[in-house]
Design a protein around this motif. Structure first.
Motif: not given
Lengths: 604, 882
Positions: A570-588
């Protein structure tokens, strides 16, 4: 005698990715083994495939090593150069393919390219006039020396050469005007003030084949009756300037420049003027002002430089690529030259292909090739197999064309009709993660920043348009902004002094034309579907797709992602800076772009 | 010129090929808005408000810059055009403070006018706006660059017309701005505050500081007057509200200055309102001035003059007339003095113009600037000798600049590296006082290199062979020894001058105020005749007069040897010249003096001697607008009206007689000089009955044949008439000697170089040369009382070359003692390369630093001009530096 010739790409792109270090190690490894003198190492011009630099091409073996690192060199030297076995792992391997490609002719990137102006780049030593001459260099000049001015002009006209700098004005016609203009002195000026972000066609030609420019300008000088020329090159191109200086010295030494060229009585002096990097100095009248030592701002035309140019003398000004085409026309003959291309756009065009394609780099393609062929065949398609969204052609003055224009042939008239321009050759491919509003904002911020400030519409108008776009990307947009943008854009295009202002609204107008829905989404739904405008989206993890691999948690710099192993995260939207690193990393592909505050919908 | 046909808003018009669309539109009466366009400046097409729609053109075109093409069809107010213009106005408004309520420009603002016309009320954009600091540090111009719309006319006026290039564009794009280098305040830039930028600013970005808040354009009445300063004679519009001048601007259609002024003309009018103006006659009682009525004062003057006449004879009287007052007043003054039975009348032309009168009369038969100012622009080469034109005749320097812009060669001969010298193709840095040698050297080379106009010499001149003989010895090498000008440079200059089709020579006091003054003028005349540069447009010997009515005062006979109209007086009856009067007073021969509008106690050479002379007088009456240094010594002071307070004519340096009308009332009891003179004359029984200057002009026209065709009605209808104007049907004479010389043939006068009256020696090792700078006029009587001019250059200094300074251990700003054989004074040193080593320079503007205590009263034998321009001095660090 050399056993092998090693062409190391010594162009700016590969230098930046480390080709100098590679060469140093190569020198050392060969010397350590006592075989240095059997190898000729050439810091060659750009072979185009920047994506995979640094590159070494080995002759006569016809081997194309790429993505090199200094650490790879010992292996190549030992295995290939000593033991004669090609090191396959350093050959090019297309994405998702197991088969390696050994040489140019096998690499798909080169398959649809036609090397006219880049024919020497990467293949000869750009610092050697002899190699240029051996490849047929200066033969066009000797031919031109036997021709009358009018005939040279006619030849260029027949060839259908059009200016490669942007507007595509017929070069032969321009030459004819300059030839016919009365003047006790005439100048040839080469515009090497390549300023579009990401464009490096002219730089590569200057770095890889400087004599082609000299020869082209010499022929132009014969054609219009000029005995002096300037190359206006931005100071940010030190290597290009250095190579050009060297080439000028060599040509002078060989009697190909200076007084009484090849005994013909033709004199020609070539000067280099370094520009300080203002984008507007690529505009011809601003460029001329800059050579004259004045503030580099445009002036109204007419009078055109052909009538009143440098120091008020008739001046023929063309860009680097245009001049590079000239020797070819004279050598091949106009008819042969004109066999490549379409009815109204002859020859080839060099593009700096960038963006989200697999194969970025410098490409030379025949006029008339489709955008699709460039993006998919030459460019190898979109990275990570993402969806193609648009291609920006012509840099900040150009326009953005959507998917349904993929079959558009790349020629001056088709592009203009579609709202883009040929421009000097910038081509940027974009995928679904490119926000078209943000793209328009980016290009406008460039032109706004580079506006010289002389005329009102460009100076004040681009600023106001930019402010509106900024507000839209920040979620502060209003629907009437779209009307204001269109209204301002049309006035700026219609009433600006020079090409910079007249074309600056193009990226906005084309994105509005083809992607108005994205603008509306930003304004009405406060949503950026591409995940670029940070105020206008959130990330959420789709529990269906997430396999709880924890990869994303490791790249999140702010610890915004939580969840147990093998459980959906789960992503905590309050903390998330929307840098997009997770998106690039996620294989699924589990991390989704969602509307702000709509997390519940995803979580379902 | 070929013509092309264009259609503008449906109206077909034929215009010369090469005309702009804007010009064509003007021909059919179609008004197109402009911000950045000015007919005399480079077309930049920057503001874009003038865009029009041209059929078949891709985009709109800037009509101010785009040339017409044959068959072109233009729409100046189409929907597309109006849309673009409205957007441009909105864009400007979006970055412009909307302070129209208090903005001085309201009512005269192009932005307002166009917004009104197109109904643009607001920008409709939100966003960044300029927030630039106000530049309010100088006394002349307030710069609020937040209002600037970057039309750049100020930049072009400054560069193309004035040549100061004090301002330019800086930064780029949205933050573009206009200002001096490094964004310094204007005060610290090379700005000369000519105000051309202010007058051309379409909005309120550049404003005349003194006028802010003093009145709206519609409350102001503009009245045309002739500038009271230099001999150019510019026409100025005084802006008057409630009887007070609140601003000034150049008269656009004046053939003299066509819209241009210098800092003095533009900002120097406010001395009119000085509290120091004399408002009542003063009579000295027991050493103290007491205000009196006119009757009493005039009675006193009449009584005292009569006493002196009776006691010592008529020649014990002397009068100094003034090159600052009108022709009519000069005429009356000399008439008055002569009716008192003496020819002892002179004026300050003695210090500047007298060698021109003497020299030109001998060479040509008639004396005066041979050509008009405007013709300078058409010259192929200009030789400027002894004239710091940029500072002393700024508007003429604009014409020189224009000529150079048009491709003219420029040769400057001067001991100092003036601004024109910096811009010159050839700068001959001559040792002070060696001009004859230099001019002979040029003539020698022109003959030797066969650059003479043989036909002209044969047909129109005499004495060439004698001249040739004299010039023989003036080889470049010999000339180099005398003048210090390298032989090679002299050769180049001679070739440049000799080769040009049309050569114009300009000179001023730099060659006239010498013991060799007349010979200098003769040498100049020789050079002009050798090259055939006389009697044709854009050629000539062009003497630039110092004061605004030097030429007129001479024409009126305010001279000891001439009556009005160059009627010479027999030599035995010739009166005393200005310098001779002082000498005679010192010797007790002159007992009473009447001085009108002159300040000899600062302007005459060898001041200590002049002071002694003044003190010896039995009676001194001074008529002036201020209590000048001279007036302070007077027994009676008569308060006069200033230039803007009376009617009358002035004759400028190009012989143009111009009428100036009263624009405001004189303060207090002050009266026009002609009225005072009439009053006084009648007190002395002369029975004058002039009721207006116009009537006086009638008498002048009957006395001076050059003025015979001039009357007020003609002057009102024209923009002045250039004499000779022999009859009422004559249009005036712009170019003298067109049909041959007044004396028949032009006469070459061989003249030999003679050194200045005094030489440097080990006690006085440096040359001192004197002159003016741009912000003050002569003895600063007027400029010193102007708020702007008076405060801008707070202190006069002595210019010393850094090489000399280092040898003398002087640092910039040190107080030094400058001593000549006649006196000494302390001044602060300004170290500058403008003066060459071995020469120092001082102005004669300041009473605190009165350089004429140092200068010599040795005179030119013929013209009796004193050698103000060169003397030997010693400079050393003063004992008490501050």
């Amino acid at each position: 005698m050399f056993e092998k010739h090693l062409m190391v790409c010594g162009a700016t792109g590969c230098l930046a990715s480390g080709s100098k270090d590679v060469t140093e190690v190569l020198e050392k490894e060969l010397s350590d083994r006592g075989i240095r003198d059997k190898f000729r190492i050439v810091m060659a011009g750009c072979p185009g495939f920047c994506e995979v630099g640094p590159i070494i091409v080995v002759y006569p073996d016809e081997v194309f090593y790429c993505r090199l690192d200094p650490e790879n060199i010992a292996e190549i030297v030992e295995q290939h150069f000593v033991n004669g076995e090609i090191v396959e792992k350093h050959l090019f391997k297309p994405p998702k393919s197991k088969e390696v490609k050994r040489f140019y002719d096998e690499i798909p990137f080169y398959s649809k390219q036609v090397f006219n102006v880049l024919r020497n780049s990467g293949r000869v030593n750009p610092e050697s006039i002899d190699e240029y001459i051996m490849r047929g260099g200066y033969r066009a000049l000797t031919r031109a020396l036997d021709m009358k001015s009018e005939d040279i002009v006619e030849e260029v006209k027949t060839a259908g050469l059009r200016g490669r700098g942007g507007a595509g004005f017929p070069s032969g016609l321009k030459w004819k005007f300059t030839l016919q203009a009365p003047g006790t002195k005439k100048y040839i000026v080469c515009n090497a003030d390549e300023g579009d972000p990401g464009a490096f066609m002219d730089r590569s030609i200057l770095e890889g084949d400087p004599h082609a420019i000299i020869e082209g300008m010499l022929i132009a000088g014969l054609a219009i009756g000029s005995d002096e020329g300037y190359v206006y090159c931005r100071a940010e191109y030190p290597l290009a300037i250095q190579r050009l200086k060297m080439a000028i010295e060599q040509a002078e030494e060989y009697g190909l420049l200076g007084e009484n060229i090849l005994g013909s009585g033709y004199n020609y002096k070539l000067n280099i003027k370094e520009g300080a990097g203002a984008f507007v100095c690529g505009e011809e009248t601003a460029l001329l002002a800059s050579i004259e030592g004045k503030r580099g701002v445009p002036r109204p035309r007419p009078p055109f430089p052909a009538q009143k140019g440098l120091w008020d003398y008739p001046t023929c000004i063309n860009n680097v690529e245009t001049f590079a085409n000239v020797p070819l026309i004279l050598r091949l003959g106009a008819e042969e030259y004109a066999k490549v291309g379409t009815e109204n756009s002859k020859g080839t065009k060099v593009f700096a292909l960038a963006g989200k394609v697999n194969n970025t780099g410098l490409v030379e393609v025949p006029m008339g090739i489709t955008i699709k062929e460039i993006v998919y065949d030459v460019g190898g398609g979109i990275q990570k197999d993402r969806a193609f969204k648009a291609v920006q052609i012509g840099g900040p003055s150009g326009g953005c064309l959507p998917e349904d224009k993929l079959d558009l042939p790349v020629d001056y008239d088709s592009l203009t009709q579609a709202g883009a321009i040929m421009g000097s050759g910038g081509m940027i491919a974009m995928d679904e993660f490119t926000c078209m509003v943000d793209l328009a904002r980016y290009f406008l911020s460039f032109t706004q920043n580079e506006s010289c400030g002389k005329c009102t519409p460009c100076r004040e108008g681009t600023k106001r348009m930019l402010e509106i776009l900024e507000r839209i990307t920040e979620g502060e947009g209003k629907l009437e902004d779209l009307d204001t943008l269109r209204d301002l854009a049309s006035s700026i295009k219609d009433s600006s002094l020079c090409g910079l202002g007249q074309t600056a609204p193009n990226p906005v107008l084309t994105t509005l034309r083809y992607f108005e829905h994205e603008y509306r989404e930003h304004i009405e739904e406060k949503y950026c579907r591409s995940g670029i405008c940070k105020e206008l989206f959130e990330y959420a993890i789709d529990p269906e797709s997430c396999n709880g691999c924890r990869a994303c948690t490791k790249v999140c710099a702010v610890d915004a992602i939580s969840g147990e192993k093998k459980e959906p995260h789960k992503i905590d939207v309050e903390l998330c800076t929307k840098c997009g690193s997770c998106v690039d990393r996620c294989r699924q592909d589990a991390i989704k772009i969602i509307r702000v505050g709509s997390e519940a919908d995803v979580q379902g | 010129m070929s013509k092309v046909k264009v259609t503008i808003d449906g109206r077909e018009v034929e215009v010369p090929a090469g005309s702009t669309i804007y010009e064509a539109a003007q021909q059919v009466g179609v008004e197109i808005p402009t911000f950045c366009y000015d007919p005399e400046l480079t077309r930049v097409g920057a503001c874009r408000i003038c865009v029009v729609e041209v059929e078949k053109a891709r985009a709109l075109v800037a009509s101010c810059a785009a040339p017409v093409g044959d068959g072109m069809v233009v729409h100046t107010e189409s929907e597309r055009v109006v849309k673009a213009r409205k957007n441009i106005l909105r864009l400007i408004l979006g970055n412009h403070p909307l302070e129209c309520m208090t903005c001085q420009k309201t009512g005269d603002c192009k932005l307002q006018d166009y917004c009104y016309y197109y109904g643009v009320n607001e920008a409709g954009f939100e966003g960044e706006v300029k927030e630039l600091e106000l530049d309010d540090t100088n006394p002349f111009i307030r710069r609020d660059m937040n209002k600037c719309l970057l039309c750049g006319k100020c930049v072009r006026k400054c560069e193309e017309i004035n040549g100061a290039t004090a301002i330019d564009f800086m930064n780029r794009g949205f933050i573009s701005n206009v200002g001096p280098a490094f964004d310094d305040p204007l005060e610290e830039s090379p700005c000369v505050f000519c105000g051309l930028c202010v007058d051309v600013c379409p909005v309120g970005a550049l404003l005349p500081r003194e006028s802010i808040g003093k009145g709206r354009p519609w409350q102001v009445e503009k009245k045309e007057v002739v500038c009271p300063y230099c001999g150019v004679g510019c026409s100025i519009n005084l802006h008057i509200k409630d009887g007070e001048v609140i601003d000034a601007s150049a008269v656009e259609d004046s053939p003299v200055n066509r819209g241009h002024l210098c800092t003095k003309g533009r900002f120097g009018w406010d001395f009119l309102q000085s509290e120091e103006r004399l408002t009542s006659p003063l009579v000295k009682q027991n050493g103290v001035f007491v205000e009196t009525g006119w009757e009493e004062a005039l009675q006193e003057v009449a009584k005292r003059l009569t006493e002196v006449r009776q006691k010592y004879g008529n020649d014990a009287l002397a009068g100094l007339s003034s090159a600052k007052v009108t022709n009519e007043e000069n005429y009356l003054f000399q008439k008055f003095i002569r009716e008192l039975g003496t020819n002892n009348v002179d004026h300050c032309a003695r210090l500047c113009h007298s060698p021109t009168l003497a020299g030109m009369e001998k060479a040509f038969g008639i004396a005066g600037m041979t050509n008009t100012i405007e013709e300078i622009t058409g010259a192929g080469v200009i030789l400027v000798i002894g004239s710091n034109t940029t500072e002393t005749h700024p508007v003429v320097s604009y014409r020189v600049k224009e000529a150079v812009n048009n491709g003219a060669g420029l040769i400057v001969v001067d001991p100092r590296e003036t601004r024109l010298a910096v811009e010159a193709d050839s700068f001959l840095q001559v040792r002070p006082g060696t001009d004859v040698a230099l001019l002979n050297g040029l003539a020698h080379l022109i003959i030797k290199e066969d650059l003479v106009d043989q036909k002209f010499i044969e047909e129109k001149t005499e004495g060439f062979e004698e001249l040739k003989k004299t010039l023989d010895g003036y080889t470049p090498e010999y000339v180099e020894k005398i003048t210090g000008v390298p032989a090679g440079e002299l050769r180049e200059a001679a070739r440049l001058f000799g080769a040009a089709e049309k050569g114009s020579i300009l000179y001023t006091m730099g060659i006239t105020s010498h013991t060799s003054g007349t010979n200098n003028v003769l040498s100049v005349c020789n050079l002009a005749m050798l090259t055939g540069n006389i009697g044709e447009e854009s050629t000539g010997v062009n003497s630039l007069c110092g004061q605004n009515n030097v030429q007129g005062a001479c024409d009126m006979g305010a001279l000891p040897d001439k009556l009005a109209g160059e009627h010479s007086i027999e030599e035995k009856d010739t009166g005393l010249t200005a310098v001779e009067m002082m000498k005679a007073a010192a010797e007790g021969e002159v007992k009473a003096m009447y001085i009108m509008g002159e300040n000899p106690l600062l302007s005459e050479p060898h001041l200590e001697h002049v002071q002694e002379a003044m003190e010896k007088l039995d009676f001194l009456v001074v008529q002036d607008i201020f209590l000048s240094e001279t007036a302070q010594k007077a027994d009676v002071v008569l308060p006069a009206a200033a230039f803007a307070e009376k009617d009358g004519t002035y004759t400028n340096t190009e012989r143009r007689v111009q009428l100036s009308r009263a624009a405001v009332a004189a303060p207090g009891e002050a009266r026009a000089d002609w009225e005072i003179l009439c009053g006084l004359a009648n007190k002395l029984g002369m029975n004058w009955d002039f009721s207006s200057p116009e009537e006086i002009m009638k008498e002048i026209a009957s006395r001076n044949p050059n003025y015979a065709g001039i009357n007020y009605q003609r002057l009102e209808e024209s923009k002045g008439l250039q004499w000779p104007c022999p009859d009422l049907g004559h249009a005036g004479t712009p170019v003298l000697h067109r049909e041959g010389f007044a004396r028949g043939r032009g006469k070459f006068h061989p003249v030999e170089y003679a050194p200045p009256s005094e030489e440097t020696d080990s006690y006085y090792p440096l040359w001192l040369t004197t002159g003016r700078h741009i912000f003050h006029y002569h003895t600063s009587t007027m400029t010193g009382r102007s708020r702007g001019l008076g405060s801008h250059v707070p202190e006069e200094m002595v210019q010393v070359n850094p090489e000399d300074a280092s040898r003398l251990d002087i640092s910039g700003g040190d107080t030094v003692e400058v001593a000549s054989r006649r006196g000494k004074l302390n001044a602060r040193a300004d170290l500058t390369d403008m003066v060459p080593p071995g020469t120092v320079f001082m102005t004669f503007h300041s009473s605190e630093l009165a350089v004429n205590f140092l200068t010599s009263d040795e005179m030119d034998a013929e013209a009796k001009v004193p050698e103000l321009k060169v003397c030997a001095v010693n400079v050393r660090k003063a004992e008490q530096s501050h």
